[in-house]
Design a protein around this motif. Sequence first.
Motif, PDB file in Angstrom:
ATOM      1  N   UNK A 373      45.497  53.879  39.875  1.00  9.82           N
ATOM      2  CA  UNK A 373      44.078  53.605  39.578  1.00  9.82           C
ATOM      3  C   UNK A 373      43.860  52.292  38.835  1.00  9.82           C
ATOM      4  N   UNK A 374      44.865  51.845  38.086  1.00  6.59           N
ATOM      5  CA  UNK A 374      44.700  50.625  37.294  1.00  6.59           C
ATOM      6  C   UNK A 374      44.902  49.357  38.107  1.00  6.59           C
ATOM      7  N   UNK A 375      45.448  49.487  39.328  1.00  5.48           N
ATOM      8  CA  UNK A 375      45.712  48.309  40.153  1.00  5.48           C
ATOM      9  C   UNK A 375      44.558  48.063  41.118  1.00  5.48           C
ATOM     10  N   UNK A 376      44.386  46.805  41.509  1.00  6.80           N
ATOM     11  CA  UNK A 376      43.381  46.542  42.556  1.00  6.80           C
ATOM     12  C   UNK A 376      43.828  47.187  43.869  1.00  6.80           C
TER      13      UNK A 376
END
Length: 599
Positions: A373-376
């Motif tokens: 979720x934290x990555x593009x």
Amino acid sequence: MRDEEDEVGGEDFDYEALAAQHVSWRRALGLFRPYGGRLVFILGLIFASSLAGVAAPFLLRAIIDTALPAGDLGLLALLAGGLIALSGTGTVIGVLQGLATAKIGQAIMHDLRVRVFAHLQSLSLGFFTATRTGEVQARIANDIGGLQALVTHTATDMTRNISVVVMTMIAMLMLEWRLALISFLVIPLAVWISHRVGRLREELTYEQRLRVADMSSMVQESLSISGIILARTMGRTTHLTRRFVDTSQRVAALDVRAHTAGQWQWAVIDLLLQILPAVTLLFGGLLMSPGGTAVTIGTLVAMIALQEQLLWPLEEVLNAGVQIKTTRALFARIFEYLDRPAEIRERPDAVTLDRATLRGAVRLENVRFAYTPSQPPTLDGVSIDIPAGSHVALVGATGSGKTTLGYLLARLYDVDSGAIRYDGIDVRDLSFQSLTDMLGVVTQDPTLFNATIADNLRFAKPDASPDDLVAAAKVAQIHDTIAALPDGYDTRVGERGYRFSGGEKQRLSLARTILRHPRVLLLDEATSALDTATERAMSHALDTLAKERTTITIAHRLSTVRHADQIIVLDGGRVVEQGRHEDLLARGGTYAALVRASQ
């Protein structure tokens, strides 16, 4: 993902919180529930054995106080015969109990191994990319194996010993309650010390298992064929040996600490139990003195015998309590895996398609996916329509999302939003069997098992005949190579197929996939290791094969996709161009730039 070594040694590591989250004794005892009937039988044997054990001192007292003083040989023979019968009964019961507990213990171990293995099969590819293979192996083999002593011996031995302790305490109270109470004074202190030692060893055991997993991972990586080649060609064999020595020393040191922690406290228990008979004899002598209440010699001898019968199982119970506390650490590691949510699930109402009616139409609708979720997002808003029977190529620069798209097509991950449909059915709604009937995948780095060529091919279709194997191998342009081997299709391929070249492994992998006759064939750089002549022959074979199915090619070598019906160009996780080779070249965009760069 944080390194486990840092977690253990750093402030963030909280073993007690981890164990509390995953382990409860109710859950551990649930492993025994399917074997309730057999456990009741074992408990019956334990009760009978305990009853026989506590009866012996009473017969001994009757011999000393009655039969011997009276010179009654008949009574003496009867009582001695009773002692012999009790010994024989205890021996038979012990053998039966040992057989029954061994079978139940192994059955529980088998069930637990299968549960963990099957659950891991349901996890997404992301779990395995973030977890060392040696760590998984350590939990299935070493940690579950470490529980074997608990479920096979410790649990039933502890139950038997508790039964002996309780019944012996009752017998001691019936024999002489004052001496019995004196004997019981040491029990609370011994239990408290045992609990402290167990808590001390539990966390050490968890850390020890982490280090064993480190060593298992190092062996798996360093002593594989690829690891040996890398170490020798880099001149790093001495370095790897030093690393292994350091890890092994840490494992050995932790093992010593885990087994010797609390040794002085345990010595106090031993001392208390050893001096107890002397204290009993002292107080027994006071009770036998002229001013005391009469206690016979037979009663005192029987009390000492019961006391001996109490002390050994009591010490075993305390020791088993320590072992059970330490095995909580193993349960924590095993249940931690079982509690990981299964991302890839087959829905209860999954659609099962008739294999004969499969068409092979594929449609991607506004697909979005990010690995965390934290990555593009790796893919964002991808929509592609692939008609049944067509050949589509996916191209793009490194990192454009091609391989990720292949993972999603094979449902190794699920999309975050949007949908992938086969013949109009969302892939998440398809049964696993229908998906494998629909899609066949050949990867750039194929996996071959250390078995025969025939066994590797039949992994795709266990009931394939020898003629089926030959037909698939011919399509994959590998039959002549196999036929030239001394053992033909019975040739073992070696670890990860290292007896064969990269191109040969790719062709074996392709033959294995062809054997299943999937309606959609996904080729992820499946011909990257082939020479020009073989690639040309393979391309001709695939063209013939593609007439009956949909082909999706993920390619870096653009020469392999010039004749595709449709070329999809990905850039930054989005579709930026699509069309035929000539049209895209004429457009002078991203695809044309890729072609120029490859020349």
